[in-house]
Design a protein around this motif. Sequence first.
Motif, PDB file in Angstrom:
ATOM      1  N   GLN A 235       0.827  -1.202   0.000  1.00  0.00           N
ATOM      2  CA  GLN A 235       0.000   0.000   0.000  1.00  0.00           C
ATOM      3  C   GLN A 235       0.866   1.258   0.000  1.00  0.00           C
ATOM      4  O   GLN A 235       1.721   1.448   0.875  1.00  0.00           O
ATOM      5  N   ASP A 236       0.680   2.096  -1.023  1.00  0.00           N
ATOM      6  CA  ASP A 236       1.343   3.406  -1.157  1.00  0.00           C
ATOM      7  C   ASP A 236       2.857   3.315  -1.320  1.00  0.00           C
ATOM      8  O   ASP A 236       3.550   4.343  -1.237  1.00  0.00           O
ATOM      9  N   HIS A 237       3.413   2.148  -1.565  1.00  0.00           N
ATOM     10  CA  HIS A 237       4.862   1.998  -1.710  1.00  0.00           C
ATOM     11  C   HIS A 237       5.171   1.212  -2.984  1.00  0.00           C
ATOM     12  O   HIS A 237       4.490   0.238  -3.298  1.00  0.00           O
ATOM     13  N   LYS A 238       6.201   1.652  -3.680  1.00  0.00           N
ATOM     14  CA  LYS A 238       6.660   0.944  -4.870  1.00  0.00           C
ATOM     15  C   LYS A 238       7.697  -0.102  -4.479  1.00  0.00           C
ATOM     16  O   LYS A 238       8.419   0.039  -3.496  1.00  0.00           O
ATOM     17  N   ASP A 255       4.388  -1.444  -9.132  1.00  0.00           N
ATOM     18  CA  ASP A 255       3.297  -1.252  -8.174  1.00  0.00           C
ATOM     19  C   ASP A 255       2.805  -2.585  -7.634  1.00  0.00           C
ATOM     20  O   ASP A 255       2.310  -2.670  -6.507  1.00  0.00           O
ATOM     21  N   LYS A 273       7.360   7.349   3.138  1.00  0.00           N
ATOM     22  CA  LYS A 273       6.019   7.910   3.246  1.00  0.00           C
ATOM     23  C   LYS A 273       5.781   8.392   4.676  1.00  0.00           C
ATOM     24  O   LYS A 273       6.657   8.303   5.540  1.00  0.00           O
ATOM     25  N   TYR A 278       0.608   0.427   7.153  1.00  0.00           N
ATOM     26  CA  TYR A 278       0.122   0.185   5.800  1.00  0.00           C
ATOM     27  C   TYR A 278      -0.164  -1.308   5.648  1.00  0.00           C
ATOM     28  O   TYR A 278       0.154  -2.119   6.521  1.00  0.00           O
ATOM     29  N   SER A 307      -5.116   2.330   6.141  1.00  0.00           N
ATOM     30  CA  SER A 307      -6.307   2.595   5.343  1.00  0.00           C
ATOM     31  C   SER A 307      -6.915   1.279   4.869  1.00  0.00           C
ATOM     32  O   SER A 307      -6.200   0.325   4.540  1.00  0.00           O
ATOM     33  N   PRO A 311      -4.785  -1.201  -2.487  1.00  0.00           N
ATOM     34  CA  PRO A 311      -4.303  -0.921  -3.846  1.00  0.00           C
ATOM     35  C   PRO A 311      -4.910  -1.920  -4.809  1.00  0.00           C
ATOM     36  O   PRO A 311      -5.010  -3.111  -4.500  1.00  0.00           O
TER      37      PRO A 311
END
Length: 563
Positions: A235-238, A255, A273, A278, A307, A311
């Motif tokens: 989530q929110d990280h590559k 992703d 982040k 996450y 959250s 993704p």
Amino acid sequence: MECTKLFSFVFYLSCLSSLTVIQAEDPYLFFEWQVTYGTLSPLGKPQQVILINNQFPGPTINSTSNNNIVINIFNKLDEPLLFTWNGVQQRKNSWQDGLPGTTCPIKPGTNFTVKFQVKDQIGSYYYYPTTALHKAAGGYGGLRIHSRDLIPIPFDIPSGDFDVLVGDWYSDSHTSLKGFLDSGRPLGRPDGVLINGKGVTSKDDKPMFTMQSGKTYRYRICNVGMKNSINVRFQDHKMKLVEIEGSHTVQNDYDSLDVHLGQCYSVLITANKEANNYLLVASTRFTKEVLTSTAVFGYENGKGAPSTVLPPAPSDGTDGIAWSMNQFRSFRWNLTASAARPNPQGSYHYGQINITRTIRLSASSGKANGKLRYAFNGVSHTDPETPMKLAEYFGLSDKVFKYDLIKDVPPPTIKGVGDGESVTIAPNVLNATFRNFVEIILENPEKSINSFHLAGFSFFAVAVEPGVWSPEKRKTYNLVDAVSRNTIQVYPNSWAAIMLTLDNAGMWNLRSTTLERGYLGQQMYFSVVSPERSLRDEYMLDDTQQLCGVAIGAPKPPPYGLA
């Protein structure tokens, strides 16, 4: 004269010193495993699982290239037991590969010491039990091989190193699942997905992985499941891909990654982040109903729950196969990175070597005695009481199996699934010439994805394409920087091409990593014999090795030479 004597003495000491260095052994790592049953609830329902030292997953083997691994395994199950070291090449030592075709199983209530060397290897692997359907009860764990200090890696040393063992899971016991297959029934849909043995996540769970802001961490992701490919995303990280099954890769960012059965990928995650918690997401691919599991990864002093907006999984608008195939094509060997030896990976120009043999293997299903079986080129493998490698060593092959039941080209009757064609059940062993450079075409005429693992070698995965293979398809091969690895997926109605040098003498297994396919016969062995019978090419049978079947009481063959 005195000078001559002094020079001779100094030269002698110099030679003696050099000899001592040459003969010095690489470091040893010793482990003791108590293998037992236990009751856990991976999917919220109590069930029997296999524990190693009361752990599920089992303990991580953390090693360095050239280490000698010694594991004393105590089998406290009620059935014979073996473990394989998925991806460890076992140079010259197929005795320790831990498969029923090479090794006698450890009897209940006894122990056996496994000894092998992670010779000239680096990378991310895992181990699991190979007897019966024990893998469906667990018994797996991570296996890391780090680079030696004198050999640089193509990225900064991470601040942490995490194993992420993902895979689908059944809530039925392994004995019930085995009963389904023995009766001719397929396993059907799994019940969930596990991440490091856990499939039920609550918002109050503590992070499975913890990072510090600004630092970079290595995550070794392996699909240890039984049926499905798994897509992994943070989530929110590559994810920066840096290694696949022992090969450093070109460092592209992703992703999400499709990790197919049996495969292991290393990625770098940078904690760049907001300091929060996450979700790591693992979901099945190419399935009508998508099964998803999550685990929490977070920052030290992370704020609150992650959250709940996950993704999204990848898709190309249909079933995702084209997207996944394109992702495979994006993987490239890092030609300038060092290998396990102090030379660049790209120093081996595999695309310039003449192919000496092409072997086409069609993986299909059929029936024998009215029951479901899976096969290569119409032959469905079964393990005899005496492991084939053991029979071969004692010169008793003719009492146990026949070589070359299949040909290098599949019969024209092989069409795929549901055609009702009969298959032959027999030990499936193909003779192979030592040090030949071969091309193997893996064909999947069925409607579902398959994945294959070759023990004892790394191969160059030069192509995965739709349709039917023909010699003209060689124009599509990547002959420059295909990744050297040991597992390859083949999509429905598609084929894959791999190239390798058969430079590892022994008896080596090629198998479908789909549990029901492998168990019901979609596997085979390559007999790679050194004509010189030399210790340079292959180790002899250790005096402590277990014997079974016709090998019990058989006279030992002459010892190998040193030529």
